[in-house]
Design an enzyme around this catalytic site. Structure first.
Site, PDB file in Angstrom:
ATOM      1  N   LYS A   1       0.713  -1.427  -0.072  1.00 17.78           N
ATOM      2  CA  LYS A   1      -0.133  -0.010   0.115  1.00 17.78           C
ATOM      3  C   LYS A   1       0.610   1.326  -0.218  1.00 17.78           C
ATOM      4  CE  LYS A   1      -4.251  -1.843   0.353  1.00 17.78           C
ATOM      5  NZ  LYS A   1      -5.076  -1.746  -0.889  1.00 17.78           N
TER       6      LYS A   1
ATOM      7  N   GLN B   1      -5.256  -1.339  10.737  1.00 14.81           N
ATOM      8  CA  GLN B   1      -5.017  -2.808  10.472  1.00 14.81           C
ATOM      9  C   GLN B   1      -4.957  -3.542  12.056  1.00 14.81           C
ATOM     10  OE1 GLN B   1      -4.404  -5.185   7.673  1.00 14.81           O
ATOM     11  NE2 GLN B   1      -5.491  -3.735   6.811  1.00 14.81           N
TER      12      GLN B   1
ATOM     13  N   ASP C   1     -11.453   2.975   3.662  1.00 14.40           N
ATOM     14  CA  ASP C   1     -11.975   1.724   3.596  1.00 14.40           C
ATOM     15  C   ASP C   1     -13.540   1.357   3.643  1.00 14.40           C
ATOM     16  OD1 ASP C   1     -10.189  -0.299   3.447  1.00 14.40           O
ATOM     17  OD2 ASP C   1      -9.618  -0.376   5.559  1.00 14.40           O
TER      18      ASP C   1
ATOM     19  N   SER D   1     -24.815 -19.220   3.117  1.00 14.71           N
ATOM     20  CA  SER D   1     -24.696 -20.669   3.291  1.00 14.71           C
ATOM     21  C   SER D   1     -26.137 -21.465   3.737  1.00 14.71           C
ATOM     22  CB  SER D   1     -23.813 -20.743   4.595  1.00 14.71           C
ATOM     23  OG  SER D   1     -24.093 -20.293   5.776  1.00 14.71           O
TER      24      SER D   1
ATOM     25  N   PRO E   1     -14.295  65.332  20.270  1.00 18.81           N
ATOM     26  CA  PRO E   1     -14.165  64.351  21.484  1.00 18.81           C
ATOM     27  C   PRO E   1     -15.159  63.392  21.397  1.00 18.81           C
ATOM     28  CG  PRO E   1     -13.894  66.820  21.925  1.00 18.81           C
ATOM     29  CD  PRO E   1     -14.515  66.886  20.569  1.00 18.81           C
ATOM     30  N   LEU E   2     -15.958  63.262  20.652  1.00 21.94           N
ATOM     31  CA  LEU E   2     -17.125  62.182  20.811  1.00 21.94           C
ATOM     32  C   LEU E   2     -16.792  61.128  19.759  1.00 21.94           C
ATOM     33  CD1 LEU E   2     -20.289  64.595  20.589  1.00 21.94           C
ATOM     34  CD2 LEU E   2     -18.749  63.883  22.438  1.00 21.94           C
TER      35      LEU E   2
ATOM     36  N   SER F   1     -14.973  52.731  13.964  1.00 19.98           N
ATOM     37  CA  SER F   1     -15.294  51.426  14.264  1.00 19.98           C
ATOM     38  C   SER F   1     -16.660  50.958  13.630  1.00 19.98           C
ATOM     39  CB  SER F   1     -15.243  51.179  15.931  1.00 19.98           C
ATOM     40  OG  SER F   1     -14.106  51.424  16.317  1.00 19.98           O
TER      41      SER F   1
END
Length: 940
Positions: free
Chosen positions: A44, A88, A113, A185, A349-350, A355
């Site tokens: 592998k 494995q 797998d 079977s 100042p305000l 932002s």
């Protein structure tokens, strides 16, 4: 088989070309050591390597417990370099292991797998494109296709019902439109069923179960067991024929498929993001009410949406997380997005809403225009939050949420800076004390102690020896003169520039006396506390481009000078490594989100007056990679363009190597009226009528400041978009006049914004203007060459950015220029420390003053951060508390653990414009005179 290998190899090549540095990864976890397993695994690994898969073999001993195996599987699940793995297990383990539990522990996305219950369930439902199929059934189907026989409509019989072959083979044939019968079977009519089969797959694991005479002539027969049926396509577990090797390639195929799905899911620049829908209210509620009404997405969802891997994110609760710097390394080959900086005209100042505009812009670009976009903002100081300013999460419908998490503690970065800074301060005084009370030999014996009879220098001590020109590593080899040079820093107390810090406004710590205890033997001195965000460690955090760079910058920090005039650094004190340990988590950017669900990095918060006033370089760099070449990163520079933007360009961009595409300049009618000669604007006092009534003359005259700040931005070669942040009292004529002046002054565009009341929708015009501007040529350039003399660099900033006629260095500043030049720091960038309320040094001078002489009172050095900061006037580094601080209005509901809205109302009124404004249609209105009076009264 060569065709399959070549096809897979080509797919791997295409992936690595499209995503440099990427490689599909396969891991094989082996428990125990059996020869047959080793042969299988080696095959592998070799097959994977042939096509370019990075294959890793992990071995656990036969004595490994189930917990050991599960722990290893969890690690592989979390590893982004592993795209598929198989387990494995031994047949004869010394410890009981639940095979089903182990199988289902494997992440379905990596279960190549195809044995986990989730993959089996998807296969049984027919979700073939969203699951992995066990290799033997998948190989059988490929063999059937190679015969050219159409599966659809055929009668198929599968003998065997194992989870590995029989059951998935049945499902695979069924969903390929065959009519399928499963036998085993216990099937009494086996011969009859076999005789009807057009396609027969035998996977019972039992010899001679099927007789050759049972088989229908012309049927396709695949035997996955040990039966040999002549003249059929045959697969035998014990014989490695070409057909079996076909099955071996299925693991590689699944690994490549998993890697492709991984890239599709985490492809840089390709976001599938869930945005939050705002429910706008009129009048606009308080900031905290809006924040509380929003249900933020789980932060791990935000991280996943922007392409961060699970192992790159450290969760701090449900709404904030740290991002590992490994993300930047992973994305290093990806192109950067567009870089946008938000600044403003000289504010009142305000504040004028930088932002809020930053958040509004990213919400418009993301939630409304569906662009990949990140906001990168500073973390606010706890001092102003509890003092007079309040928080800094934005306002109205443009906030970073949850605002209380944003404004208080966040993830503890500022506390880490406090601890690191004060460790340096303690080391300074302790070192002076010990040098004053001990001989050279006593100091040497304690600094380089004998441990089990062996004396050894630490790494940081070796660096000090090299700095002194002493190329020795044996502590016993130093001469008396060398020992003296090594142990004596000989700090001159009058030159100490390093102060203790605290992230609380406390005016009584502005000047203190330390060392008054009798244990300090009379060695006292005058000192002070600064607020934490003014610490050089904060500036280092903001400018560092990685952990190693941050550590080196810590080592270079100059804390004082020796009595011989030599700089004394943190490395000399031996504290660099400890600082790095204290700051190892703080260096990781903090991930949050806006109200509308766009991502935000909150990281670092240096003051804009005595430091460079920008968020971190690291946050910007990671964000620029995540958004991809067509995305946007919007960051904010503190105060006006003459301060924060100038430092963003000349300091942050110089160190980061990043080049901005657009400047967004925030302006308000209110501020322009002030610059045009309007009455003083004072926090906590109602605005005079000049600001609430139309006055085009004041606006026009005040546009001189707007024009100058546009000129300042264009001086650096970057397109400027003016965002006119509209208030209720602004008239259409006033707003139109600002837009007109901005365009005439050279702005790329100018637009009116209403995002405070409308969220991203109110910034759509701004977002579209930014998109257009980002496509325009940007010929970014620095204002000065750092190799120029210190005085020349200061003069260039004063004349070109502020409009000064010249500068005047006072005697102390002249001495510092000579000292820093002698010490080798003359080639550092300049970080001017001056008032943000005027382009000049005098806060009363509004508009765009010219002809003034800028006085430089003193110059200080932040060598670790990498700049000199001249002091223009007196700059306070420790704010005080007002008569009625914000903490009166902050409380905790002990039952819910939440911050009640009524206790944060006035706190939030204080942090914004000190007027609670709301939109009605296209206009703002004052909510309540009583509310305004309450807010103003609290400010006094």
């Amino acid at each position: 088989m060569g065709q399959v290998r070549d096809r897979l190899k080509q797919q791997v090549v295409e992936m690595t070309e499209k995503f440099p540095g990427f490689r599909p990864g396969l891991a094989i976890l082996q428990v125990g050591n059996r020869d047959d397993s080793n042969l299988y695994i080696n095959m592998k690994l070799k097959a994977a390597a042939e096509i370019g898969i990075s294959a890793n073999h992990i071995k656990l001993p036969n004595t490994a417990t189930e917990a050991d195996v599960l722990k290893c599987i969890a690690s592989l699940n979390a590893d982004p370099a592993v795209h598929g793995f198989i387990v494995q297990l031994p047949l004869d383990s010394n410890k009981p292991i639940n095979t089903e539990k182990i199988t289902n522990a494997v992440s379905p996305e990596k279960d190549v797998d195809g044995l986990s219950s989730i993959n089996a369930g998807k296969l049984s439902r027919g979700d073939l494109g969203d699951c992995f199929i066990p290799c033997t059934p998948k190989g059988c189907m490929e063999l059937i296709r190679q015969t050219g026989v159409q599966v659809a409509g055929k009668r198929a019989v599968v003998i065997g019902r194992s989870k590995i072959v029989g059951a998935p083979m049945h499902d695979l044939l069924l969903w390929n439109n065959a009519t399928v019968t499963t036998c085993h079977s216990k099937t009494s009519t086996l011969a009859e069923e076999v005789g009807k089969a057009d396609i027969l797959v035998v996977a019972a694991g039992r010899a001679e179960m099927v007789k050759g005479e049972w088989i229908k002539p012309g049927a396709i027969v695949i035997d996955c067991g040990i039966n040999h049926v002549p003249d059929t396509l045959l697969v035998q577990n014990t014989q490695k024929n070409p057909a079996q090797r076909k099955f071996d390639r299925e693991i590689d195929m699944s690994t490549v498929e998993s890697a492709q799905r991984f890239l599709e899911k985490f492809q840089p620049g390709k976001w599938t993001i869930q945005y939050n829908q705002l429910t706008l209210q009129m009048p606009v509620p308080s900031d905290i009410e809006i924040s509380k009404s929003c249900m933020p997405k789980p932060i791990e969802q935000v991280a996943k949406e922007v392409g961060l891997f699970p192992d790159e994110v450290e969760l701090y609760g449900q709404t904030k997380a740290k991002v590992q710097l490994s993300a930047l390394k992973r994305l290093q080959n990806q192109p950067d997005g567009k870089y946008v900086v938000v600044t403003g005209i000289t504010p009142t100042p305000l504040g004028e809403g930088k932002s809020t505009t930053t958040v509004g812009l990213v919400q418009a670009l993301g939630a409304h225009l569906h662009q990949n976009v990140f906001a990168c903002v500073r973390q606010p100081s706890q001092g102003p939050t509890f003092g007079i300013k309040g928080g800094a999460a934005g306002g109205g419908y443009c906030q970073v949420v949850p605002m209380e998490e944003f404004n208080l503690h966040l993830t503890g970065d500022i506390h880490a800076i406090t601890a690191a800074n004060n460790l340096v301060a303690a080391a300074i005084d302790a070192r002076m004390f010990h040098e004053l009370t001990q001989s050279d030999q006593a100091l040497y014996s304690r600094l380089v102690p004998s441990v089990n009879g062996v004396r050894k220098f630490s790494d940081i001590q070796i660096r000090r020896l090299q700095k002194l020109g002493i190329n020795k590593t044996d502590p016993m080899a130093l001469t008396k003169e060398e020992v003296n040079a090594f142990v004596r820093l000989d700090i001159d107390p009058g030159t100490i520039t390093w102060q203790r810090v605290l992230d609380t406004n406390d005016r009584f710590l502005r000047k203190i006396t330390i060392g008054q205890s009798v244990t300090e033997k009379g060695f006292s001195r005058t000192a002070q506390f600064d607020i934490t965000v003014s610490s050089e460690i904060m500036a280092v955090l903001a400018l560092a481009d990685g952990l190693d760079d941050m550590k080196k910058r810590f080592g270079r920090m100059v804390v004082a000078s020796s009595k011989k005039g030599q700089p004394v650094t943190a490395d000399d004190l031996g504290v660099t490594g400890a600082l790095a340990v204290l700051m190892k988590d703080a260096v990781k950017p903090n991930l949050m989100q806006t109200l509308e669900g766009t991502p935000v990095f909150v990281h670092a918060g240096p003051f804009a007056n005595i430091a460079h006033g920008n968020s971190s370089v690291l946050a910007d760099k990671i964000a620029l990679k995540l958004v991809g070449k067509d995305g946007f990163v919007v960051t904010e520079a503190g105060f006006g363009a003459d301060i924060g933007m100038e430092k963003f360009f000349n300091i942050k961009c110089r160190y980061s190597g990043l080049r901005p595409h657009v400047v967004v300049l925030v302006a308000t009618v209110r501020a322009l009226k002030m610059h045009g000669g309007g009455p003083a604007v004072t926090a906590g006092v109602p605005l005079p009528k000049e600001y609430t009534e139309e006055n085009l003359q004041l606006v026009a005259k005040g546009c001189s400041n707007l024009n100058k700040q546009i000129q300042n931005a264009r001086m650096f070669g970057v397109p400027v978009v003016v965002a006119v942040n509209a208030f209720k009292t602004d008239t259409k004529a006033e707003l139109a006049l600002v837009v007109q002046h901005a365009k005439e002054a050279g702005a790329f565009d100018a637009v009116e914004c209403t995002h405070w009341a409308e969220g991203g929708k109110g910034a759509l015009a701004l977002a579209r203007a930014v998109q257009r501007a980002s496509q325009a040529p940007s010929n970014f350039r620095f204002l000065y060459n750092v190799e120029l003399p210190v005085v020349d660099k200061i003069r260039l900033i004063a004349q070109q950015v502020y409009g000064a006629r010249d500068i005047e260095l006072l005697p102390e500043a002249q001495e510092k220029v000579a000292l820093y030049t002698k010490q080798g720091f003359g080639n550092l960038p300049i970080c001017m420390a001056k008032t943000h309320l005027s382009l000049s040094h005098d806060p009363e001078q509004k508009g765009a003053p010219t002809g003034f002489v800028l006085p430089i009172r003193d110059i200080r050095a932040s060598v670790g951060a990498g700049f000199l900061y001249p002091l223009v006037g007196t700059m306070s580094t420790m704010p005080g508390l007002p008569t009625r601080p914000c903490f009166y209005d902050i409380d905790l509901d002990s039952m819910s653990g939440e911050l009640p809205e009524e206790h944060l109302m006035s706190h939030q009124l204080r942090r914004g414009f000190f007027l609670s404004l709301a939109y009605t249609g296209s206009h703002l209105q004052v909510q309540s005179a009583a509310l305004l009076s309450f807010s103003c009264a609290n400010m006094l």
